[in-house]
Design a protein around this motif. Structure first.
Motif, PDB file in Angstrom:
ATOM      1  N   GLU A 146     -11.155   2.054 -11.397  1.00  0.00           N
ATOM      2  CA  GLU A 146     -12.535   1.487 -11.887  1.00  0.00           C
ATOM      3  C   GLU A 146     -13.514   2.150 -12.466  1.00  0.00           C
ATOM      4  O   GLU A 146     -13.340   3.715 -11.631  1.00  0.00           O
ATOM      5  CB  GLU A 146     -12.472   0.299 -11.328  1.00  0.00           C
ATOM      6  N   GLN A 147     -14.598   1.756 -13.311  1.00  0.00           N
ATOM      7  CA  GLN A 147     -15.662   3.129 -13.107  1.00  0.00           C
ATOM      8  C   GLN A 147     -16.010   2.937 -11.407  1.00  0.00           C
ATOM      9  O   GLN A 147     -16.314   2.458 -11.109  1.00  0.00           O
ATOM     10  CB  GLN A 147     -16.709   1.797 -14.021  1.00  0.00           C
TER      11      GLN A 147
ATOM     12  N   ALA B 205     -11.730   6.709  -5.695  1.00  0.00           N
ATOM     13  CA  ALA B 205     -11.079   6.074  -5.758  1.00  0.00           C
ATOM     14  C   ALA B 205     -10.315   5.274  -5.058  1.00  0.00           C
ATOM     15  O   ALA B 205      -8.313   6.356  -5.571  1.00  0.00           O
ATOM     16  CB  ALA B 205     -11.703   4.978  -7.140  1.00  0.00           C
ATOM     17  N   TYR B 206     -10.258   4.923  -3.874  1.00  0.00           N
ATOM     18  CA  TYR B 206      -9.148   4.416  -2.923  1.00  0.00           C
ATOM     19  C   TYR B 206      -9.188   3.336  -2.661  1.00  0.00           C
ATOM     20  O   TYR B 206     -10.052   2.025  -2.858  1.00  0.00           O
ATOM     21  CB  TYR B 206      -8.787   5.187  -1.846  1.00  0.00           C
ATOM     22  N   ARG B 207      -7.759   2.160  -2.438  1.00  0.00           N
ATOM     23  CA  ARG B 207      -7.678   1.031  -1.846  1.00  0.00           C
ATOM     24  C   ARG B 207      -8.200   0.707  -0.271  1.00  0.00           C
ATOM     25  O   ARG B 207      -7.053   1.562  -0.128  1.00  0.00           O
ATOM     26  CB  ARG B 207      -6.304   0.898  -2.215  1.00  0.00           C
ATOM     27  N   VAL B 208      -8.580  -0.175  -0.509  1.00  0.00           N
ATOM     28  CA  VAL B 208      -8.642  -0.600   1.103  1.00  0.00           C
ATOM     29  C   VAL B 208      -7.485  -1.250   1.135  1.00  0.00           C
ATOM     30  O   VAL B 208      -7.307  -2.210   1.146  1.00  0.00           O
ATOM     31  CB  VAL B 208     -10.603  -0.804   1.150  1.00  0.00           C
TER      32      VAL B 208
ATOM     33  N   LYS C  86     -18.520   4.635  -0.788  1.00  0.00           N
ATOM     34  CA  LYS C  86     -19.245   3.406  -1.734  1.00  0.00           C
ATOM     35  C   LYS C  86     -17.771   2.325  -1.310  1.00  0.00           C
ATOM     36  O   LYS C  86     -17.098   2.679  -2.036  1.00  0.00           O
ATOM     37  CB  LYS C  86     -19.627   2.724  -2.977  1.00  0.00           C
ATOM     38  N   ILE C  87     -17.963   1.015  -1.448  1.00  0.00           N
ATOM     39  CA  ILE C  87     -17.021  -0.154  -1.050  1.00  0.00           C
ATOM     40  C   ILE C  87     -17.454  -0.971  -2.011  1.00  0.00           C
ATOM     41  O   ILE C  87     -19.114  -1.205  -2.469  1.00  0.00           O
ATOM     42  CB  ILE C  87     -16.749  -0.341   0.318  1.00  0.00           C
ATOM     43  N   ILE C  88     -16.855  -1.335  -2.617  1.00  0.00           N
ATOM     44  CA  ILE C  88     -16.697  -1.878  -4.053  1.00  0.00           C
ATOM     45  C   ILE C  88     -15.743  -3.170  -4.325  1.00  0.00           C
ATOM     46  O   ILE C  88     -14.851  -2.776  -3.792  1.00  0.00           O
ATOM     47  CB  ILE C  88     -16.796  -1.994  -5.853  1.00  0.00           C
ATOM     48  N   GLY C  89     -15.624  -4.054  -4.983  1.00  0.00           N
ATOM     49  CA  GLY C  89     -14.324  -5.173  -5.143  1.00  0.00           C
ATOM     50  C   GLY C  89     -13.946  -4.702  -6.378  1.00  0.00           C
ATOM     51  O   GLY C  89     -14.252  -4.738  -7.686  1.00  0.00           O
ATOM     52  N   ASP C  90     -12.236  -5.130  -6.249  1.00  0.00           N
ATOM     53  CA  ASP C  90     -11.891  -4.857  -8.345  1.00  0.00           C
ATOM     54  C   ASP C  90     -11.182  -6.645  -7.869  1.00  0.00           C
ATOM     55  O   ASP C  90     -11.475  -7.266  -7.032  1.00  0.00           O
ATOM     56  CB  ASP C  90     -10.907  -3.869  -8.223  1.00  0.00           C
TER      57      ASP C  90
ATOM     58  N   ASP D 208      -7.858  -6.340  -7.122  1.00  0.00           N
ATOM     59  CA  ASP D 208      -6.847  -6.889  -6.995  1.00  0.00           C
ATOM     60  C   ASP D 208      -7.113  -6.633  -5.414  1.00  0.00           C
ATOM     61  O   ASP D 208      -6.650  -6.217  -4.453  1.00  0.00           O
ATOM     62  CB  ASP D 208      -6.035  -5.600  -7.784  1.00  0.00           C
ATOM     63  N   GLY D 209      -8.636  -6.496  -4.527  1.00  0.00           N
ATOM     64  CA  GLY D 209      -9.365  -6.323  -3.602  1.00  0.00           C
ATOM     65  C   GLY D 209     -10.444  -5.788  -3.299  1.00  0.00           C
ATOM     66  O   GLY D 209     -11.316  -5.659  -4.202  1.00  0.00           O
TER      67      GLY D 209
END
Length: 138
Positions: free
Chosen positions: A65-66, A73-76, A101-105, A107-108
């Motif tokens: 994502e942006q 960018a990695y999946r948590v 930084k952790i953000i949401g999208d 899928d998680g």
């Protein structure tokens, strides 16, 4: 110690009669069922409990994502309650270091960073009460 026993420890500490089952129709059982998951999450998040500690090499997202100023960018992991450390070739970064930084999208959650091949240490959401540390139960 099973979930009902843990709940009864908490009820005893506040002077409420114990329950025989979490499925019973008592006010205590209803209240416990309403708040248990939230309290469990908060307890796990509060401290880096060894019984809930996990390591994971994160999966790089093919089309992140942006992500603003970050290159990767990695999946948590879905069971992650809290990221404790980020590892980078022998260096250890803590949340206070602002290296990620952790953000949401849709899928998680996604961890954004400039670190290639990110590995994290995290606290997992554990529901198996047999794994709980005695201090955690208290």
């Amino acid at each position: 110690m099973d979930k009902t026993s843990i709940v009864n420890v908490a009820l005893g500490r506040i002077g409420v009669a114990s329950v025989d089952s979490l499925e019973e129709k008592s006010q205590a059982a209803r209240t416990v069922n309403q708040f248990y998951d939230n309290v469990l999450d908060g307890g796990l998040r509060r401290y880096a409990w060894s019984f809930a500690a996990r390591m994971a090499e994160l999966a790089l997202l093919a089309e992140p994502e942006q992500n603003g100023k970050y290159r990767y960018a990695y999946r948590v992991p879905s069971d992650c309650v809290c990221v404790r450390r980020l590892y980078d070739n022998g260096f250890v970064y803590y949340p206070r270091d602002n290296k990620y930084k952790i953000i949401g999208d849709k899928d998680g959650r996604v961890l954004l960073t400039d670190i290639a091949g990110a590995v994290i240490e995290y606290t997992a959401y554990i529901t198996d009460t047999e794994l709980f540390d005695a201090m955690f139960v208290k």
